[in-house]
Structures are given as structure tokens and as C-alpha cells.
Design an enzyme around this catalytic site. Sequence first.
Site, short mmCIF file in Angstrom:
data_model
loop_
_atom_site.label_atom_id
_atom_site.label_comp_id
_atom_site.label_asym_id
_atom_site.label_seq_id
_atom_site.Cartn_x
_atom_site.Cartn_y
_atom_site.Cartn_z
CE LYS A 159 -3.62 2.43 2.45
NZ LYS A 159 -4.61 2.37 3.52
CE LYS A 180 -6.10 1.94 -0.72
NZ LYS A 180 -6.62 1.93 0.63
#
Length: 334
Positions: free
Chosen positions: A204, A257
Site C-alpha cells: 500500500k 494499492k
Amino acid sequence: MTRTRDALFSARSRPRRNRRSEAIRSLCRETTVSPAALVYPLFLHADKEDCPIEAMPGQTRWSPNGLLRCVEQVREQDINSIVLFPRIDDALKTRKAEESFNEEGLIPNTIRRLKQKWPDLTICTDVALDPYSSDGHDGLVSDDGAILNDETIAVLCRQALAQARAGADIIAPSDMMDGRVGAIRQTLDENGFQDVAILSYTAKYASAFYGPFRGALDSAPRSGDKKTYQMDPANSREALRELELDELEGADILMVKPAGAYLDIIRRFRDHTTLPVAAYQVSGEYLMVKAAAESGWLNEKAIALETLTAIRRAGADIIFTYFAPQVKGWLAEA
Ligand code: PBG
């Protein structure tokens, strides 16, 4: 091969034959997008009113009853997997984020209602403290502003357990603390939740693409940024280091992400793991398409399907996307 044979071969080789008609193109297509591979993120709050989210056109912060109506409609669009994000009342936000593990809190109560109505609905839950923290960080913050890793993990484990007890199917830690996947796995197992899966936000990135989401939940950090825990967008090898750790710690699904600007990372994940790979097409990616489409500059359906196809082609099995409920209709028109 001689030069002549090379020349002959290339003259006979006509890739366009496989593009002659839609029927032939669909026969030769390598990548498809279908609602079965999509997860729809939903926002909710405890208020009685449903509020449109200004920076995410078409998305809503649902009341508990509104959310149930929305899930009913979404299932008609063949979307059976959702992830829940709460907007918590300011009065409940504290430095230690205790509301995050309140078994009577907004998320556990909502999971129970959803599961009662639709036992086969796949419910993913977000594990992170930012919606519950008066500091707006995913972890606990020390007096001098540091994000406390191990102290945070203890709270995340309680949060994950409260979600599992309420009936969550997939626990998705998005906080990026070191070691949280292993600790959550152990907590779930010790409490009889061996069958509850962990989808880790493995890579992330500290991304500006999350802007509209933080506005929707009012969850932006009160001070500082998230760069001491979320990854540096400049790094790719480090994503593989996170991947190895999450595999060892027992993650079931690994996520990258954001998605669109990180297709190379998705591909590296696909090539390095046998686990399912997920990718999150985040709020900023959605907003860019929506804003351009609303002004008439781009075709929303074409751009959305192209971005989702690209994310799948890069290697994602599962995509978290705000476009999820529109896909079935778009494919039927196509
Ligand atoms: C926070 C969280 C974020 C998103 C999902 N979980 C934001 C952040 O890390 O600041 C972003 C999703 C999106 O932008 O659509 N735990």
C-alpha cells in the site's frame, strides 16, 4: 533460420486475422472483466440520512438502512462481495481508537444485519484505526508524533476479532504496520476463526490518489502524513519484501494499492506468488474518470472498462472498484 525464410514467415504472419470480427476477437481475448472478480467498497455512517459524497460522484455515505437497500441493488448487478468503510462520529474518536473494537459499534452491527439477510454475501472489513482515531492515523500516535507499531497491532487484533465475531468473511488490514498479518492470524485462530481469511494490503503506497476517500470519511491525518508506514511510490523491490513477509505470516490474498499507476507492481506480485492477487482502484482513480466523463471529455464506460481490463491483464485476480455495480450493465450493452 535464413534471411529468406524470415522474410517469408513475416509476410505470411498477419496478426490482423485474429482481429477480423468481434466474434473472432472474443475467441482470442486473453483477459476478461466480470462482476465475479470485483469487490464493491461501501461507505456508511450512523446517521439516518444518506449523503452523496461530493468528491466521489455516484457514491454515497449510507445510513444503516440505506446500506441494506444499496446491497440489495448491488447484488442484482451480480456483485456479491463488498468492503465496508465507516465514518465514525467525532465524539467517538479517541487517541487510543477504542471504538475500533466495540462489538456493538457501527461495523459489527452492520455485519450482523447484512449476514442475517444474506448469509452468502462476502463481507470484507477494513482493519486500520484512521476512522476511529482522533489523530486520523492508521496507528496509535505517541506524544511526540511517532506511529507506534506494536502497540497498534494489539488494537488491530481486537478490531479484527470484533469483526470476525460479527460474521466478517475476509479481514483486510490496510494499516501497513509491520507484523500485523501474523498477529491477526494468530488471534483469529486462537479464537476459533480459522476459516476467516486475511486479505492483506501488502503493498500500500503513500499515495495522493486517496484524497477523495479521506474526505468521504473525514479520516485525513490531523498532522503529518502516512509516509512512515505506507510505501514510497518510488519503490518496487520493497513491495516484494512485503509480499514475502505477508506470505510467511499467513495472508490468503495479497493486495496492491492503488492500481492504475502501479500495474508493474501487480505484475511483479503475479510472478512472485501463487496466492490470489488483488488490486484496489482507489477513490482518486475513480474521480479522475468521473470528472473527465462529466465534462464530456472522455467516455466513462469505455475508460472504466479499459482501466479494469488493464488491471486484470497486469495480473490482478480481484479488483476493488467503485465502478463494480456498473460493470454488468456495461458488459450487456457492449
Ligand atoms: C485507510 C484506507 C485508505 C483507503 C482504504 N483504507 C486511505 C488511506 O490510507 O489514507 C483508500 C481507499 C481509496 O482511496 O479509495 N485505512
